[in-house]
Scaffold this active site. Structure first.
Site, mmCIF file in Angstrom:
data_model
loop_
_atom_site.group_PDB
_atom_site.id
_atom_site.type_symbol
_atom_site.label_atom_id
_atom_site.label_comp_id
_atom_site.label_asym_id
_atom_site.label_seq_id
_atom_site.Cartn_x
_atom_site.Cartn_y
_atom_site.Cartn_z
ATOM 1 N N SER A 166 -1.147 -2.848 -0.232
ATOM 2 C CA SER A 166 0.219 -2.107 -0.895
ATOM 3 C C SER A 166 -0.288 -0.983 -1.743
ATOM 4 O O SER A 166 -1.420 -0.904 -2.385
ATOM 5 C CB SER A 166 0.979 -3.035 -1.615
ATOM 6 O OG SER A 166 2.094 -2.186 -2.421
ATOM 7 N N TYR A 223 2.395 -9.297 -8.324
ATOM 8 C CA TYR A 223 2.273 -8.863 -7.095
ATOM 9 C C TYR A 223 1.187 -7.773 -7.057
ATOM 10 O O TYR A 223 0.440 -7.401 -6.216
ATOM 11 C CB TYR A 223 3.805 -8.074 -6.795
ATOM 12 C CG TYR A 223 3.827 -7.718 -5.610
ATOM 13 C CD1 TYR A 223 3.882 -8.708 -4.198
ATOM 14 C CD2 TYR A 223 3.628 -6.258 -5.225
ATOM 15 C CE1 TYR A 223 4.120 -8.008 -2.999
ATOM 16 C CE2 TYR A 223 3.706 -5.680 -4.062
ATOM 17 C CZ TYR A 223 3.892 -6.509 -2.820
ATOM 18 O OH TYR A 223 3.974 -6.037 -1.436
#
Length: 256
Positions: free
Chosen positions: A147, A160
């Protein structure tokens, strides 16, 4: 003879977009997910419509026994694995400022996104090496979906971001380790992609994108990621091991 790809988290969202593009490019598929086979049936049937063989390997990659079972099912059904796509991942159940975030949330996210992926890569890599040693014509690769959060800080979901940054280093580590076997390892970094994970923040990102968040003024779609993964899986970039491919519409380009 068709090549085989295992896509973790492949029955929905970005993973399903990846699986569809791989199916369109002639890959037989092993789709992993945590949902029951009944719940994933529509997605699996859609993939089979391309004329490909598709199996469902249910399991939670954060669990060692499940990781073993997933790969065992692939081996029992296909007897081979050419491509591993590490896509499965979770977001924090509740977004909290890093000053308030809990150890429970940290362990939940890291155990799936980083630990589970890392050790699945390890087991798959060993199998790929064995296949390569038995047949020098055998080709394989590993593709990890991280990501932009690997480098873009979001203080309300630190766990995350850390998990994705860890995957970025894991890509480099495995690229170096598997280089002698000519098994390339890649990282794909999506930006703001329309999926289950972003459904809850759609209005926020609609406004940000309209306001110029990305150079290309639209949401990314799962197929945008899928097309990149399919190109890597086909072997179009065999001399680019360890590299990061951005799929973010220009979001991370520094601008004034």
């Amino acid at each position: 003879m068709k090549r085989v790809a295992l896509v973790t988290g492949g029955s929905r969202g970005i993973g399903f977009g990846i699986a569809k593009e791989l199916a369109a490019n002639g890959f037989d598929l092993a789709i992993n997910g945590v949902r029951s086979a009944t719940e994933a049936a529509d997605a699996l049937n859609n993939l089979k419509d391309s004329g490909n063989d598709v199996i469902y390997c249910r399991g939670n990659i954060s669990l060692a026994l499940d990781r073993e079972n997933i790969l065992r099912q692939v081996e029992e059904h296909y007897g081979k694995l050419h491509v591993l796509v590490n896509n499965a991942g979770v977001a924090p159940k509740e977004r909290k400022d890093i000053l308030e975030a809990t150890e429970e949330s940290f362990e939940d996210v890291i155990s799936t996104n980083l630990k589970g992926t890392y050790f699945l890569m390890q087991k798959a890599a060993k199998w790929m090496i064995t296949q390569k040693q038995n047949n020098q014509e055998f080709t394989a690769c590993i593709i990890t979906i991280s990501s932009i959060s690997a480098t873009v800080a979001s203080v309300n979901r630190g766990e995350y971001c850390l998990s994705k940054a860890g995957l970025s280093m894991a890509t480099q580590l495995f690229a170096v380790r598997l280089g002698e076997y000519n098994i390339p390892v890649f990282e794909v970094r999506p930006g703001v992609i329309r999926s289950d994970m972003t459904a809850g923040v759609k209005e926020k990102y609609d406004q940000l994108i309209e306001g110029g968040l990305c150079v290309q003024k639209r949401w990314g779609e799962p197929e945008d990621v899928g097309k990149v993964v399919a190109s890597l899986a086909k072997g179009d970039f065999m001399y680019s091991t360890g590299q990061v491919i951005m799929v973010d519409g220009g979001l991370t380009i520094p601008r004034l």
